[in-house]
Enzyme design. Structure first.
Site, PDB file in Angstrom:
ATOM      1  N   ARG A  79     -38.762  17.356  33.997  1.00 38.66           N
ATOM      2  CA  ARG A  79     -38.753  17.132  35.441  1.00 38.66           C
ATOM      3  C   ARG A  79     -39.854  16.148  35.824  1.00 38.66           C
ATOM      4  O   ARG A  79     -40.950  16.187  35.275  1.00 38.66           O
ATOM      5  CB  ARG A  79     -38.976  18.447  36.192  1.00 38.66           C
ATOM      6  N   TYR A 207     -31.687  14.452  33.303  1.00 41.48           N
ATOM      7  CA  TYR A 207     -32.325  15.554  32.588  1.00 41.48           C
ATOM      8  C   TYR A 207     -32.486  16.828  33.427  1.00 41.48           C
ATOM      9  O   TYR A 207     -33.103  16.802  34.506  1.00 41.48           O
ATOM     10  CB  TYR A 207     -33.715  15.146  32.062  1.00 41.48           C
ATOM     11  N   GLY A 208     -32.012  17.918  32.915  1.00 42.07           N
ATOM     12  CA  GLY A 208     -32.319  19.280  33.349  1.00 42.07           C
ATOM     13  C   GLY A 208     -32.553  19.448  34.836  1.00 42.07           C
ATOM     14  O   GLY A 208     -31.695  19.152  35.670  1.00 42.07           O
ATOM     15  N   LYS A 216     -32.966  24.168  40.083  1.00 40.86           N
ATOM     16  CA  LYS A 216     -34.223  24.100  40.826  1.00 40.86           C
ATOM     17  C   LYS A 216     -33.995  23.564  42.249  1.00 40.86           C
ATOM     18  O   LYS A 216     -34.634  24.007  43.200  1.00 40.86           O
ATOM     19  CB  LYS A 216     -35.243  23.243  40.080  1.00 40.86           C
ATOM     20  N   HIS A 236     -39.068  31.741  41.350  1.00 40.65           N
ATOM     21  CA  HIS A 236     -39.030  31.273  39.950  1.00 40.65           C
ATOM     22  C   HIS A 236     -39.382  32.464  39.054  1.00 40.65           C
ATOM     23  O   HIS A 236     -40.483  32.528  38.506  1.00 40.65           O
ATOM     24  CB  HIS A 236     -40.037  30.135  39.780  1.00 40.65           C
ATOM     25  N   SER A 258     -43.310  27.113  34.430  1.00 38.52           N
ATOM     26  CA  SER A 258     -42.401  26.584  33.418  1.00 38.52           C
ATOM     27  C   SER A 258     -43.031  26.660  32.028  1.00 38.52           C
ATOM     28  O   SER A 258     -44.216  26.355  31.854  1.00 38.52           O
ATOM     29  CB  SER A 258     -42.069  25.128  33.754  1.00 38.52           C
ATOM     30  N   CYS A 260     -43.843  29.209  30.265  1.00 39.50           N
ATOM     31  CA  CYS A 260     -44.897  30.218  30.103  1.00 39.50           C
ATOM     32  C   CYS A 260     -44.325  31.579  29.732  1.00 39.50           C
ATOM     33  O   CYS A 260     -45.017  32.594  29.833  1.00 39.50           O
ATOM     34  CB  CYS A 260     -45.755  30.306  31.355  1.00 39.50           C
ATOM     35  N   GLY A 261     -43.060  31.637  29.293  1.00 39.49           N
ATOM     36  CA  GLY A 261     -42.587  32.866  28.664  1.00 39.49           C
ATOM     37  C   GLY A 261     -41.588  33.717  29.428  1.00 39.49           C
ATOM     38  O   GLY A 261     -41.374  34.868  29.050  1.00 39.49           O
ATOM     39  N   ASP A 285     -34.831  32.913  34.769  1.00 40.67           N
ATOM     40  CA  ASP A 285     -35.547  31.787  35.395  1.00 40.67           C
ATOM     41  C   ASP A 285     -35.633  31.874  36.917  1.00 40.67           C
ATOM     42  O   ASP A 285     -36.621  31.455  37.489  1.00 40.67           O
ATOM     43  CB  ASP A 285     -34.872  30.469  35.003  1.00 40.67           C
ATOM     44  N   ASN A 375     -40.054  19.709  25.059  1.00 44.98           N
ATOM     45  CA  ASN A 375     -39.255  20.274  26.153  1.00 44.98           C
ATOM     46  C   ASN A 375     -37.755  20.217  25.820  1.00 44.98           C
ATOM     47  O   ASN A 375     -36.919  20.169  26.711  1.00 44.98           O
ATOM     48  CB  ASN A 375     -39.549  19.541  27.466  1.00 44.98           C
ATOM     49  N   SER A 376     -37.425  20.217  24.531  1.00 46.98           N
ATOM     50  CA  SER A 376     -36.006  20.269  24.164  1.00 46.98           C
ATOM     51  C   SER A 376     -35.452  21.631  24.572  1.00 46.98           C
ATOM     52  O   SER A 376     -36.184  22.624  24.625  1.00 46.98           O
ATOM     53  CB  SER A 376     -35.813  20.020  22.673  1.00 46.98           C
ATOM     54  N   ARG A 377     -34.168  21.677  24.859  1.00 45.66           N
ATOM     55  CA  ARG A 377     -33.585  22.863  25.504  1.00 45.66           C
ATOM     56  C   ARG A 377     -32.210  23.201  24.939  1.00 45.66           C
ATOM     57  O   ARG A 377     -31.551  22.366  24.340  1.00 45.66           O
ATOM     58  CB  ARG A 377     -33.431  22.606  27.011  1.00 45.66           C
ATOM     59  N   ARG A 408     -50.531  30.738  31.605  1.00 47.27           N
ATOM     60  CA  ARG A 408     -51.291  30.456  30.377  1.00 47.27           C
ATOM     61  C   ARG A 408     -52.746  30.240  30.739  1.00 47.27           C
ATOM     62  O   ARG A 408     -53.083  29.245  31.382  1.00 47.27           O
ATOM     63  CB  ARG A 408     -50.788  29.156  29.737  1.00 47.27           C
TER      64      ARG A 408
HETATM   65  P1  GTP Z   1     -38.927  27.505  31.748  1.00 47.56           P
HETATM   66  O1  GTP Z   1     -37.520  27.550  31.243  1.00 47.56           O
HETATM   67  O2  GTP Z   1     -39.572  26.172  31.560  1.00 47.56           O
HETATM   68  O3  GTP Z   1     -39.058  27.983  33.160  1.00 47.56           O
HETATM   69  O4  GTP Z   1     -39.813  28.429  30.771  1.00 47.56           O
HETATM   70  P2  GTP Z   1     -39.996  29.975  30.475  1.00 47.56           P
HETATM   71  O5  GTP Z   1     -41.019  30.549  31.393  1.00 47.56           O
HETATM   72  O6  GTP Z   1     -38.681  30.665  30.410  1.00 47.56           O
HETATM   73  O7  GTP Z   1     -40.686  29.959  29.022  1.00 47.56           O
HETATM   74  P3  GTP Z   1     -40.150  30.413  27.597  1.00 47.56           P
HETATM   75  O8  GTP Z   1     -39.843  31.873  27.532  1.00 47.56           O
HETATM   76  O9  GTP Z   1     -39.064  29.497  27.194  1.00 47.56           O
HETATM   77  O10 GTP Z   1     -41.428  30.164  26.685  1.00 47.56           O
HETATM   78  C1  GTP Z   1     -42.027  28.897  26.535  1.00 47.56           C
HETATM   79  C2  GTP Z   1     -42.815  28.844  25.255  1.00 47.56           C
HETATM   80  O11 GTP Z   1     -43.815  29.865  25.230  1.00 47.56           O
HETATM   81  C3  GTP Z   1     -41.957  29.037  24.012  1.00 47.56           C
HETATM   82  O12 GTP Z   1     -42.352  28.096  23.045  1.00 47.56           O
HETATM   83  C4  GTP Z   1     -42.282  30.437  23.585  1.00 47.56           C
HETATM   84  O13 GTP Z   1     -42.134  30.608  22.189  1.00 47.56           O
HETATM   85  C5  GTP Z   1     -43.725  30.629  24.040  1.00 47.56           C
HETATM   86  N1  GTP Z   1     -44.006  32.058  24.360  1.00 47.56           N
HETATM   87  C6  GTP Z   1     -43.220  32.884  25.099  1.00 47.56           C
HETATM   88  N2  GTP Z   1     -43.728  34.131  25.171  1.00 47.56           N
HETATM   89  C7  GTP Z   1     -44.884  34.111  24.459  1.00 47.56           C
HETATM   90  C8  GTP Z   1     -45.885  35.099  24.171  1.00 47.56           C
HETATM   91  O14 GTP Z   1     -45.803  36.265  24.552  1.00 47.56           O
HETATM   92  N3  GTP Z   1     -46.952  34.685  23.420  1.00 47.56           N
HETATM   93  C9  GTP Z   1     -47.067  33.412  22.973  1.00 47.56           C
HETATM   94  N4  GTP Z   1     -48.136  33.088  22.258  1.00 47.56           N
HETATM   95  N5  GTP Z   1     -46.138  32.451  23.229  1.00 47.56           N
HETATM   96  C10 GTP Z   1     -45.066  32.786  23.965  1.00 47.56           C
HETATM   97  C1  SPV Z   2     -38.505  24.602  34.347  1.00 47.08           C
HETATM   98  O1  SPV Z   2     -39.053  23.504  34.138  1.00 47.08           O
HETATM   99  O2  SPV Z   2     -39.072  25.529  34.978  1.00 47.08           O
HETATM  100  C2  SPV Z   2     -37.154  24.876  33.810  1.00 47.08           C
HETATM  101  C3  SPV Z   2     -36.426  23.760  33.197  1.00 47.08           C
HETATM  102  O3  SPV Z   2     -36.668  25.988  33.911  1.00 47.08           O
HETATM  103  S1  SPV Z   2     -35.737  22.659  34.369  1.00 47.08           S
HETATM  104  O4  SPV Z   2     -34.369  23.118  34.667  1.00 47.08           O
HETATM  105  O5  SPV Z   2     -35.713  21.330  33.756  1.00 47.08           O
HETATM  106  O6  SPV Z   2     -36.514  22.674  35.578  1.00 47.08           O
HETATM  107 MN    MN Z   3     -38.020  27.395  35.045  1.00 52.53          MN
END
Ligand code: GTP
Ligand code: SPV
Ligand code: MN
Length: 596
Positions: A79, A207-208, A216, A236, A258, A260-261, A285, A375-377, A408
């Site tokens: 984004r 992109y996304g 979003k 979110h 984004s 952050c897990g 999400d 940020n590959s998806r 984080r």
């Molecule tokens: P968006 O789709 O961008 O909104 O992200 P999200 O909040 O759904 O994050 P996602 O669960 O995809 O995690 C992002 C990254 O953080 C990945 O590489 C995970 O492996 C890593 N991650 C997730 N949970 C943990 C955790 O509990 N500990 C650690 N160390 N890393 C984590």
């Molecule tokens: C984020 O960035 O929080 C996502 C991926 O969930 S995107 O749809 O590209 O915003």
């Molecule tokens: Mn998101």
């Protein structure tokens, strides 16, 4: 008129929809217009065409049935928040934390880029529903796009096609989304939201979050604006259920910025020591939240798919996501192996000997660059997730016992604490911060404040948004308890102190025990943390002492500096900041006592 050849007859008589499509067709001048019905036959035809024109590459149909990989332009992998605008007549309504453009100027500028932008191309008309069709939790959008990649992703991420036209009927209101790839240059890229017109224009990206306009743009930015006026909230947040060994399910929602897990927490698999528990995924999400008749807050996932982060996703960290992506999935910017598979860093399998990286170049483990973009998806249907909740399409949503904020933070923030009450919880959300990630362009790893993980997604003024949060609390007789977590605290060597992933259930169990009044916790100036012994560590390598001194430690000096910084942040939110939050800041300063 444009002289475009309309390939299939418009399957609607909705006058405003037909007039708008004709108007945009005259502006963008596509060669063809195709109305999408969302059927299986249409999907297959569009997939074949996407392969023929090089937008998608099929994976090995034996190992990856129905799966494809795609690569985006190198300057178009996340984004672009700096090119994302809220276009309200009054600048004040977008607020100081959003990029603002005057609507007339935005229509003029993007209208110039859209003028003839679809020449020789097909304009797809993509009607879609966010939320559950036929319910109070449904919003219809129609996206015009000249990108097949976008159509195919929207089909996974939303309830798309005839279902949306049925929902719309002959005169219903809908969000008007226009997307054109144009020349993909940063100089001519912008994502503009016109909440007063229920309209989104996105030009120059493919992109996304920039282009899947249901996600979003509609389900957060436009929906947050609508929610403020209609008495609900668009957030979110993931939504999940935790089933205890007696079969009792409690629901919580969590807002993390984004990458952050959220996806990982929503699909959590309990560690062996907690095998009597089961986690149910409702959403990963976005959450739409509404007060229910019983005074509780109800949450619904408006999406139909998962647009998840690939790197770090493995059979060990997230087996549910790995199972969800085995079929009918589109991978974007991952590494393609020579035998028709995909790979990314942290997939848990050895890298292939050779392959094609996300830039489309030959790659070997010795190349010295990442095979997959950070940020590959993957885009996968949510129903394919083995942990998907039986309640995930319940139009009433699920009642929340807890709301969790987090991010984080290598230092400062403890593993978990509970806010004192709703108002303090809103303060915690308003001041939360996180290290930036690859989900948006710009520097990675710098701490920034990100209220409720909505800084990039709030469709109006942040002070007004926080006011809305406070007001919503007043409408709940049984509000969810509010918590803050941090899975990412590090030791002096930069190693994570907490194992994370499945072990996060230990924290969720404490959160639910607190929300249900089953444990007392220990008071600190920041909030309530687990008392020694309350957080189950059996089966981990962490002992209660390390938990207390390392993970739950609250350093008064660091926190006093933090509170100074929070005060400066409150000023940046501007004159609409609810005075209650300034009072919360003063109370926090007092709890830490005077510096001497
Ligand atoms: P968006 O789709 O961008 O909104 O992200 P999200 O909040 O759904 O994050 P996602 O669960 O995809 O995690 C992002 C990254 O953080 C990945 O590489 C995970 O492996 C890593 N991650 C997730 N949970 C943990 C955790 O509990 N500990 C650690 N160390 N890393 C984590
Ligand atoms: C984020 O960035 O929080 C996502 C991926 O969930 S995107 O749809 O590209 O915003
Ligand atoms: Mn998101």
């Amino acid at each position: 008129m444009s002289g475009a050849i309309v390939m299939n007859p418009a399957p609607t008589t909705h006058p405003a929809l037909l007039a708008w499509v004709a108007e945009m067709q005259a502006l963008c001048r596509p060669e063809r217009v195709v109305w999408c019905d969302g059927s299986e036959a249409e999907n297959e035809a569009l997939l074949r065409q996407a392969v023929a024109q090089g937008d998608l590459e099929p994976l090995d149909p034996q190992r990856w049935p129905g799966c494809y990989s795609a690569r985006s332009a190198e300057n178009d992998v996340a984004r672009t928040e700096n090119l994302t605008y809220i276009c309200t007549r009054l600048r004040r309504d977008a607020g100081p934390l959003n990029n603002w453009m005057d609507p007339a100027e935005a229509y003029r500028k993007l209208g110039g880029w859209l003028d003839g932008a679809m020449r020789g191309r097909t304009m797809y008309v993509v009607p879609f529903v966010m939320g559950i069709p036929g319910s109070a939790f449904a919003k219809v959008g129609v996206q015009l796009t000249d990108s097949l990649y976008v159509v195919l992703n929207m089909r996974i991420m939303t309830r798309m096609g005839s279902v949306a036209l049925r929902e719309l009927g002959g005169s219903g209101s809908f969000t008007r989304g226009v997307h054109a790839r144009a020349d993909l240059s940063l100089e001519r890229r912008a994502i503009c939201h016109f909440p007063e017109d229920n309209t989104i224009w996105s030009v120059g990206s493919n992109y996304g979050g920039n282009v899947l306009l249901g996600k979003k743009c509609l389900a957060l930015r436009i929906a947050s604006w609508l929610g403020r006026h209609e008495g609900w909230m668009a957030e979110h947040m993931l939504i999940m259920g935790v089933e205890d060994p007696r079969g009792q399910v409690s629901y919580l929602a969590a807002a993390f910025p984004s990458q952050c897990g959220k996806t990982n927490l929503a699909m959590l698999v309990p560690p062996p020591a907690l095998s009597g528990y089961k986690v149910w995924t409702v959403g990963d999400d976005i959450a739409w939240l509404r007060p229910g008749p019983d005074g509780r807050l109800y949450a619904l996932n408006p999406e139909a798919g998962i647009f998840g982060v690939a790197p770090g996703t493995s059979h060990l960290t997230n087996p549910n996501a790995m199972a969800a992506v085995r079929r009918n999935t589109i991978f974007t910017n991952v590494l393609r192996t020579d035998d028709g598979g995909v790979w990314w860093e942290g997939m848990g399998t050895p890298p292939p000997l050779a392959g094609t990286d996300w830039r489309g170049r030959r790659w070997t483990p010795g190349s010295g660059v990442k095979g997959a973009h950070p940020n590959s998806r993957f885009t996968a249907p949510a129903r394919q997730c083995p942990s998907i909740s039986p309640e995930w399409e319940d139009p009433a949503g699920v009642p929340l016992s807890a709301i969790v904020f987090g991010g984080r933070r290598a230092r400062l923030e403890p593993l978990v604490y509970q806010a004192r009450d709703w108002r303090h919880g809103v303060y915690v959300g308003a001041t939360m911060a996180s290290e930036t990630t690859a989900a948006a362009t710009g520097q990675v790893g710098v701490v920034r404040r990100d209220p409720m993980a909505m800084l990039p997604f709030c469709g109006y003024d942040m002070g007004d948004y926080l006011r809305h949060w406070l007001d919503m609390g007043g409408r709940l007789s049984r509000p969810p308890a509010i918590f803050h977590v941090n899975w990412f605290r590090q030791d002096a060597q930069g190693r994570y102190l907490w194992p994370g992933y499945g072990d996060n259930l230990r924290v969720l169990n404490w959160i639910l025990a607190r929300a249900e009044g089953r444990v007392a916790g220990r008071q600190t100036p920041v909030g309530t943390v687990p008392e020694t012994g309350e957080l189950d560590l059996e089966g981990t390598s962490i002992d209660q002492r390390t938990l207390r001194s390392g993970l739950l430690d609250i350093d008064p000096d660091e926190w006093r500096a933090e509170l100074d910084d929070q005060a400066a942040w409150l000023e940046r939110i501007g004159p609409t900041l609810p005075p209650e939050l300034r009072q919360e800041h003063r109370a926090a300063v007092e709890r830490f006592g005077r510096r001497d």
